[in-house]
Scaffold this active site. Structure first.
Site, PDB file in Angstrom:
ATOM      1  N   LEU A   6     -17.603   9.260  -2.703  1.00 37.31           N
ATOM      2  CA  LEU A   6     -17.985   8.115  -2.600  1.00 37.31           C
ATOM      3  C   LEU A   6     -17.141   7.114  -3.274  1.00 37.31           C
ATOM      4  O   LEU A   6     -17.185   7.039  -4.490  1.00 37.31           O
ATOM      5  CB  LEU A   6     -19.494   7.804  -2.826  1.00 37.31           C
ATOM      6  N   ARG A  13     -18.598  -6.097 -11.724  1.00 36.79           N
ATOM      7  CA  ARG A  13     -18.488  -6.410 -13.369  1.00 36.79           C
ATOM      8  C   ARG A  13     -17.194  -6.105 -13.826  1.00 36.79           C
ATOM      9  O   ARG A  13     -16.768  -6.309 -15.001  1.00 36.79           O
ATOM     10  CB  ARG A  13     -19.592  -5.373 -13.860  1.00 36.79           C
ATOM     11  N   GLN A  71     -17.089   2.372   5.027  1.00 37.37           N
ATOM     12  CA  GLN A  71     -18.369   1.973   4.913  1.00 37.37           C
ATOM     13  C   GLN A  71     -18.330   0.657   4.798  1.00 37.37           C
ATOM     14  O   GLN A  71     -17.904   0.024   4.086  1.00 37.37           O
ATOM     15  CB  GLN A  71     -19.199   2.663   3.537  1.00 37.37           C
ATOM     16  N   GLU A 149     -36.014   6.084  -8.768  1.00 36.42           N
ATOM     17  CA  GLU A 149     -35.039   5.276  -9.215  1.00 36.42           C
ATOM     18  C   GLU A 149     -35.690   4.143 -10.306  1.00 36.42           C
ATOM     19  O   GLU A 149     -36.886   4.055 -10.083  1.00 36.42           O
ATOM     20  CB  GLU A 149     -34.575   4.589  -8.003  1.00 36.42           C
ATOM     21  N   ALA A 375      29.737   1.208 -34.247  1.00 37.80           N
ATOM     22  CA  ALA A 375      28.973   0.168 -34.194  1.00 37.80           C
ATOM     23  C   ALA A 375      29.615  -0.783 -33.229  1.00 37.80           C
ATOM     24  O   ALA A 375      30.623  -1.112 -33.351  1.00 37.80           O
ATOM     25  CB  ALA A 375      28.473  -0.298 -35.618  1.00 37.80           C
ATOM     26  N   ASN A 381      30.270  -1.273 -17.775  1.00 38.47           N
ATOM     27  CA  ASN A 381      30.223  -0.057 -16.526  1.00 38.47           C
ATOM     28  C   ASN A 381      30.085  -1.096 -15.251  1.00 38.47           C
ATOM     29  O   ASN A 381      29.946  -0.642 -14.094  1.00 38.47           O
ATOM     30  CB  ASN A 381      29.027   0.853 -16.679  1.00 38.47           C
ATOM     31  N   TYR A 382      29.534  -2.608 -15.438  1.00 36.27           N
ATOM     32  CA  TYR A 382      29.317  -3.151 -13.906  1.00 36.27           C
ATOM     33  C   TYR A 382      30.122  -4.195 -14.036  1.00 36.27           C
ATOM     34  O   TYR A 382      29.950  -5.313 -15.147  1.00 36.27           O
ATOM     35  CB  TYR A 382      27.679  -3.371 -14.389  1.00 36.27           C
ATOM     36  N   SER A 400      34.544   0.759 -34.198  1.00 31.79           N
ATOM     37  CA  SER A 400      33.462  -0.365 -34.118  1.00 31.79           C
ATOM     38  C   SER A 400      33.995  -1.513 -33.263  1.00 31.79           C
ATOM     39  O   SER A 400      35.092  -1.841 -33.151  1.00 31.79           O
ATOM     40  CB  SER A 400      33.191  -0.779 -35.478  1.00 31.79           C
ATOM     41  N   ALA A 418      39.404  -0.243 -34.145  1.00 35.29           N
ATOM     42  CA  ALA A 418      38.328  -1.148 -34.039  1.00 35.29           C
ATOM     43  C   ALA A 418      38.476  -2.463 -33.266  1.00 35.29           C
ATOM     44  O   ALA A 418      39.728  -2.831 -33.368  1.00 35.29           O
ATOM     45  CB  ALA A 418      37.735  -1.344 -35.567  1.00 35.29           C
TER      46      ALA A 418
END
Length: 452
Positions: A6, A13, A71, A149, A375, A381-382, A400, A418
């Protein structure tokens, strides 16, 4: 057997437009928990009664083993089960479950099935210290004769502590006949499923009962408060299982598993960690505080330091991740790889022993073994339309603040100086750099602010 769930209630609530049974508990909808438990019983028919929320409930369960019945309007639990009658097999009994009672275990349901002798009605009941709001089991000479009930019960009946959970199993032909005889002459003006108990007694059908392993198995959700309470019960139960398996949890109350977590031996998990989807932690894995790990496999002896996000990735044995690292979908790290703070990796393969310890973005890359990523390194990539791949072969050293503009390849043992912006392949074993000539201007003066 037939199983009817059910799931038509509005859930006022909950204060939400989402149907109550679709609210999540531990990363799965309330109804999803009930469906999964029902399936452990291998039902021949599985029917969900839905109503409020329109087609949202059927849309959430695109499964061939489920039929749905609507239902409308909602006239009580008895009326709800009536909607399932065309789908039920008369030759097998019918088990009734509730889509907002998510924690009932298959073990408790099997106890109920075991006490249901052929041709009898069996009800899951529980003794509750404060039974307010629940239907009371009324017995005579120890036998169940009806359910009272809360709104219709007498003062003596309200003093009873054995309550009806609503979960029951009945012979399907009897169930159909009893439902047809129900009346809505009660305080709610509804057709109560519980009234079939009196029908069974009147027909001389035995009424049996079984009790679950714990009261929390029968608790339902009618508000966000109750949802939060069941979430903590679920998580604490799962934490206890992990502890029994030998997992070390810094604080069992500060763990959230929203899927499946499989742990090897000597696994340690610090506070505030969230695991989503299917996650596997191999032997000797340690997970630092406040990590989010989703759909991932973590290899033997790997260390996940605090505040890492790992999503649909594979981490090799003895790898060290973080703190503050992010592994995005498609990432695979080899044995002994190091990914340090503020490093993001997406759709890339990192070879054994390779390191990216600081402030880098690695996307759509294939990186060999023993590579050092300095670092500030970025794989570009795009290009705004297409994504291209960067390949870095074994033993390369990337200095780096390097940008690798894909598609590009760095040969084995190559070194990039670097500050290099690499737009062409770098040959193996050689130093490649692109850097403007350093110039010092004599007599240059730093500008100063004008005085007003």
């Amino acid at each position: 057997m037939n199983v009817v769930i059910l799931a038509a209630g509005m859930g006022k609530r909950m204060q939400s437009a989402l149907p109550k049974v679709l609210h999540p508990l531990a990363g799965k909808s309330l109804l999803g928990h009930v469906v999964d438990t029902a399936r452990t019983l291998s039902p021949t028919r599985l029917c969900i009664i839905y109503g409020h929320g329109g087609d949202a409930v059927p849309a959430a369960f695109a499964a061939t083993d489920i039929v749905f019945a609507k239902q409308e309007p909602q006239l009580g639990t008895g009326h709800a089960v009536m909607q399932a009658l065309p789908f039920l097999d008369d030759d097998t009994p019918t088990l009734v479950l509730y889509g907002d009672v998510p924690l009932t275990t298959s073990a408790s349901l099997k106890k109920l099935l075991a006490c249901a002798a052929p041709g009898s009605l069996a009800i899951l009941t529980v003794d509750m210290p404060d039974p307010t709001g629940y239907g009371r089991m009324v017995r005579e000479d120890g036998k169940i004769v009806r359910i009272a009930e809360q709104k219709d019960a007498t003062e003596a009946e309200r003093a009873l502590t054995e309550i009806n959970t609503g979960i029951l199993i009945a012979p399907t032909p009897h169930l159909k006949r009893w439902l047809a005889s129900l009346s809505n002459n009660n305080a709610q003006g509804e057709y109560y499923l519980t009234d079939i108990v009196a029908c069974a007694v009147a027909d001389g059908v035995p009424v049996h009962s079984a009790q679950p392993g714990a009261i929390w198995e029968t608790l339902g959700v009618n508000s966000k408060v109750q949802l939060a309470e069941l979430e903590r019960i679920f998580q604490r139960n799962l934490a206890n299982q992990l502890l029994e398996q030998g997992v070390t949890l810094a604080d069992p109350a500060r763990l959230d598993v929203r899927g499946t977590l499989v742990c090897g031996r000597d696994v340690t998990i610090d506070v505030g960690c969230i695991f989503e989807g299917d996650v596997v932690l191999a032997d000797n894995v340690s997970v630092g505080a406040h990590c989010v790990i989703r759909q991932a496999r973590i290899g033997n002896g790997a260390q996940i330091k605090p505040f890492c996000h790992i999503d649909d990735a594979v981490v090799g044995a003895a790898a060290v991740i973080g703190p503050y690292a992010r592994l995005r979908p498609g990432t695979t790290l080899g044995e002994g790889a190091h990914v340090g703070n503020f490093v993001e990796i997406k759709n890339s393969q990192i070879g054994n022993g390779s390191k990216a310890n600081h402030l880098a973005y690695i996307g759509d890359a294939t990186i060999g073994a023993r590579v050092n990523i300095g670092a500030g390194t970025i794989t570009c990539n795009y290009d705004g339309v297409n994504k291209s791949r960067t390949i870095i072969e074994d033993d390369a050293f990337i200095g780096s603040d390097t940008q690798l503009v894909a598609p590009v390849r760095v040969g084995a043992g190559a070194t990039l100086g670097a500050g290099t912006t690499l737009t062409k392949d770098a040959p193996a074993g050689k130093l490649t750099l692109s850097r403007s000539k350093q110039v010092t201007l004599d007599g240059w003066q730093r500008p100063t602010k004008l005085q007003k």
